[in-house]
Design an enzyme around this catalytic site. Structure first.
Site, mmCIF file in Angstrom:
data_model
loop_
_atom_site.group_PDB
_atom_site.id
_atom_site.type_symbol
_atom_site.label_atom_id
_atom_site.label_comp_id
_atom_site.label_asym_id
_atom_site.label_seq_id
_atom_site.Cartn_x
_atom_site.Cartn_y
_atom_site.Cartn_z
ATOM 1 N N ARG A 199 0.819 -1.220 0.000
ATOM 2 C CA ARG A 199 0.000 0.000 0.000
ATOM 3 C C ARG A 199 0.854 1.272 0.000
ATOM 4 O O ARG A 199 0.505 2.278 0.617
ATOM 5 C CB ARG A 199 -0.950 0.010 1.204
ATOM 6 N N GLU A 209 -4.913 4.310 6.086
ATOM 7 C CA GLU A 209 -4.861 4.114 4.643
ATOM 8 C C GLU A 209 -5.571 5.271 3.944
ATOM 9 O O GLU A 209 -5.206 5.669 2.844
ATOM 10 C CB GLU A 209 -5.503 2.780 4.255
ATOM 11 N N SER A 241 -11.168 1.040 2.715
ATOM 12 C CA SER A 241 -10.453 0.604 3.914
ATOM 13 C C SER A 241 -9.846 1.803 4.633
ATOM 14 O O SER A 241 -9.157 2.620 4.022
ATOM 15 C CB SER A 241 -9.354 -0.394 3.553
#
Length: 324
Positions: free
Chosen positions: A183, A302, A232
């Site tokens: 990520r 995130e 998320s």
């Protein structure tokens, strides 16, 4: 708090803006842009007509003016005090395309929805893109953060990224130059992604359709896809699932103001109707605190938080000290 600086900033750009073909909007409401439907105003929002228009605008934008790039608004939380400077929002007309670019290759504009790339791949018998069908957002954001789903990450299909820097100069970054990890990429935040080149492999359309159906069915079963959410909220810590840590800390369904950690998938934060940026960020920091106190693990956001706080409505970030 209503900003009143947009017109002043626009005037400061001088006559150069007369040649700009895209849309320039002073004091633009960001709650109309983000999937959370919350947040303050962009001092000045620019939506370029195409890449040449983007380059022309960047060349007249003073270096001292802050520039914030947003994609389709799926992975950002805008604070209630708004975003100073210029918010760059790429237009679907100029940057939303998706097309074949050779055998098993697909070129997509940065604002192209991830699921459109998956659909293009299926229609042409190109495998390896089914996971995009389960990721909310645009291709530029997926390339920036190495988005993934169902055990597949963007970096596995990406060949190169086309970008423009703050000065208006064009760049091409290879997969290796993106510096990917979970990520994350090490690509300079000053680079504005304009398009991405991908490569897949031959696969039967029926098999691709089955894979995409499985992704869609899973997502609709376990994620709040019909809510105002940014996807998320936290990254999965090494060896752990963020949702499980949140659940074990008793935060499933936790509500602060108009914001809630979804009861369906507790790593998804949702706007129940009238949540402010403050509500959402405060909720996220409270969850980080609760998880740390329960398991000693510090969750990392995130979701990107952008802009400035309203005076008196600041949210202190949790740094992993329970006495804070």
């Amino acid at each position: 708090m209503k900003q009143v600086n947009g017109e002043k900033l626009l005037a400061s750009l001088g006559d150069g803006v007369k040649d700009i073909r895209g849309r320039i909007t002073p004091d633009a409401p960001m709650d109309r842009v983000t999937w959370f439907r919350a947040g303050g105003l962009a001092e000045l929002m620019f939506q370029p007509h195409d890449i040449d228009d983007l380059v022309a605008f960047l060349k007249i934008l003073p270096e001292e003016v802050p520039l914030t790039v947003v994609g389709v608004g799926s992975n950002i939380l805008v604070r209630d005090g708004g975003i100073p400077g210029v918010v760059l929002r790429l237009s679907a007309k100029g940057f939303g395309f998706v097309e074949l670019a050779g055998e098993n290759r697909i070129l997509a504009g940065a604002i192209c929805p991830d699921k459109h790339v998956a659909a293009m791949a299926m229609d042409n018998g190109i495998g390896g893109f089914h996971f995009f069908y389960g990721i909310p957002g645009g291709i530029g954001g997926a390339a920036r953060m190495n988005a993934g789903a169902n055990g597949v990450e963007t970096r596995e299909r990406l060949i190169e990224v086309h970008a423009v820097d703050r000065k208006g100069d064009k760049h091409v970054l290879s997969n290796a130059e993106m510096g990917y990890s979970y990520r994350h990429s090490t690509a300079s935040t000053d680079l504005i992604f304009t398009s991405v080149l991908f490569e897949g492999y031959p696969e039967e359309r029926a098999q691709i359709r089955a894979e995409m159906d499985a992704v869609r069915n899973h997502r609709e079963t376990v994620q709040p896809v019909r809510e105002k959410t940014g996807g998320s909220t936290f990254k999965n810590p090494a060896g752990h699932s963020a949702w499980k840590l949140i659940d074990e800390a008793g935060c499933r369904g936790l509500v602060i103001g108009g914001a809630q950690m979804s009861s369906l998938h507790c790593n998804f934060m949702i706007n129940m109707g009238q949540a402010t940026g403050y509500d959402l960020e405060y909720l996220g920091e409270q969850v980080r605190r609760e998880v740390f106190e329960k398991d000693g693990i510090k969750l990392e956001w995130e979701i990107k938080r952008l802009g400035v706080f309203m005076p008196g409505r600041e949210v202190r970030p949790f740094h992993g000290v329970t006495s804070e």
